[in-house]
Design a protein around this motif. Structure first.
Motif, PDB file in Angstrom:
ATOM      1  N   GLY A  34       0.816  -1.209   0.000  1.00 12.89           N
ATOM      2  CA  GLY A  34       0.000   0.000   0.000  1.00 12.89           C
ATOM      3  C   GLY A  34       0.854   1.265   0.000  1.00 12.89           C
ATOM      4  N   THR A  35       0.391   2.273  -0.736  1.00 10.39           N
ATOM      5  CA  THR A  35       1.137   3.526  -0.866  1.00 10.39           C
ATOM      6  C   THR A  35       0.300   4.704  -0.387  1.00 10.39           C
ATOM      7  N   PHE A  36       0.993   5.807  -0.102  1.00  9.14           N
ATOM      8  CA  PHE A  36       0.306   7.039   0.281  1.00  9.14           C
ATOM      9  C   PHE A  36       0.956   8.221  -0.421  1.00  9.14           C
ATOM     10  N   ARG A  37       0.141   9.283  -0.575  1.00  7.97           N
ATOM     11  CA  ARG A  37       0.613  10.582  -1.088  1.00  7.97           C
ATOM     12  C   ARG A  37      -0.073  11.672  -0.295  1.00  7.97           C
ATOM     13  N   TYR A  38       0.706  12.488   0.392  1.00 10.12           N
ATOM     14  CA  TYR A  38       0.208  13.690   1.050  1.00 10.12           C
ATOM     15  C   TYR A  38       0.595  14.837   0.135  1.00 10.12           C
ATOM     16  N   ILE A  39      -0.331  15.252  -0.698  1.00 13.72           N
ATOM     17  CA  ILE A  39      -0.065  16.207  -1.769  1.00 13.72           C
ATOM     18  C   ILE A  39       0.650  17.482  -1.281  1.00 13.72           C
ATOM     19  N   PRO A  40       0.218  18.118  -0.178  1.00 15.17           N
ATOM     20  CA  PRO A  40       0.899  19.363   0.238  1.00 15.17           C
ATOM     21  C   PRO A  40       2.364  19.182   0.625  1.00 15.17           C
ATOM     22  N   GLY A  51       6.072  -0.165   6.769  1.00 13.04           N
ATOM     23  CA  GLY A  51       7.373  -0.711   6.408  1.00 13.04           C
ATOM     24  C   GLY A  51       8.462  -0.120   7.279  1.00 13.04           C
ATOM     25  N   ASP A  52       9.672  -0.562   7.022  1.00 16.09           N
ATOM     26  CA  ASP A  52      10.813  -0.133   7.831  1.00 16.09           C
ATOM     27  C   ASP A  52      11.783   0.758   7.065  1.00 16.09           C
ATOM     28  N   GLU A  53      11.519   0.989   5.780  1.00 16.36           N
ATOM     29  CA  GLU A  53      12.460   1.755   4.974  1.00 16.36           C
ATOM     30  C   GLU A  53      11.769   2.931   4.300  1.00 16.36           C
ATOM     31  N   GLY A  54      12.520   4.020   4.169  1.00 17.43           N
ATOM     32  CA  GLY A  54      12.019   5.186   3.463  1.00 17.43           C
ATOM     33  C   GLY A  54      10.898   5.887   4.211  1.00 17.43           C
ATOM     34  N   THR A  55      10.237   6.763   3.495  1.00 20.98           N
ATOM     35  CA  THR A  55       9.122   7.513   4.067  1.00 20.98           C
ATOM     36  C   THR A  55       7.897   6.613   4.110  1.00 20.98           C
ATOM     37  N   THR A  56       7.272   6.539   5.279  1.00 24.13           N
ATOM     38  CA  THR A  56       6.062   5.734   5.423  1.00 24.13           C
ATOM     39  C   THR A  56       4.957   6.590   6.036  1.00 24.13           C
TER      40      THR A  56
END
Length: 147
Positions: A34-40, A51-56
């Motif tokens: 699953g992915t997310f996008r916070y546009i602002p 997850g444990d890596e990157g921006t979550t």
């Protein structure tokens, strides 16, 4: 295959867990990919939900709670279609106690309307989260001037 009503309940449960600051429970409602996008937030506001890596999403939500310990949300409406696309109108608010994103705390409370778009798959797991809000309104409410 989940019905529209079951998927609507999954969306409601996600925000209930978030309101209760149970990030682990909220993230458990998402698929592994699953992915997310916070546009602002631009490029800094997208990644995996868990997850444990990157921006979550889980990492951002945890950072918000650390800076706004009384962080809460008030869901006003959830609409969903037969393909599992949910539109959630929610007000998120809290009192800033610590710096976040380089924004120092002035101890101010905010309450900003957000629009979340969720896609919930046939198994009842969240595949995508996209969110929009008025960042300028948020900045003003917490007493931050980005210029």
């Amino acid at each position: 295959m989940k019905t529209s009503e079951e998927r609507k309940e999954i969306a409601a449960n996600f925000f209930k867990a978030y309101k209760n600051q149970n990030i682990e429970r909220a993230a458990s409602l998402a698929s592994e990919n699953g992915t997310f996008r916070y546009i602002p937030l631009g490029e800094n506001g997208k990644g995996k939900i868990k997850g444990d890596e990157g921006t979550t999403w889980a990492g951002i939500a945890s950072a918000l709670i650390a800076s706004f310990p009384d962080l809460s949300n008030d869901v006003k409406n959830i609409s969903i279609d037969d393909q599992g696309n949910a539109v959630v109108q929610v007000f998120i608010g809290g009192t800033q106690e610590k710096e976040i994103l380089g924004i120092p705390s002035k101890g101010k409370y905010y309450n900003v309307e957000h629009l979340f778009l969720l896609n919930i798959n046939n198994e009842g797991l969240i595949e995508e989260i996209t969110s929009y809000w008025d960042n300028w309104d948020w900045f003003q409410q917490i007493g931050y001037n980005p210029s």
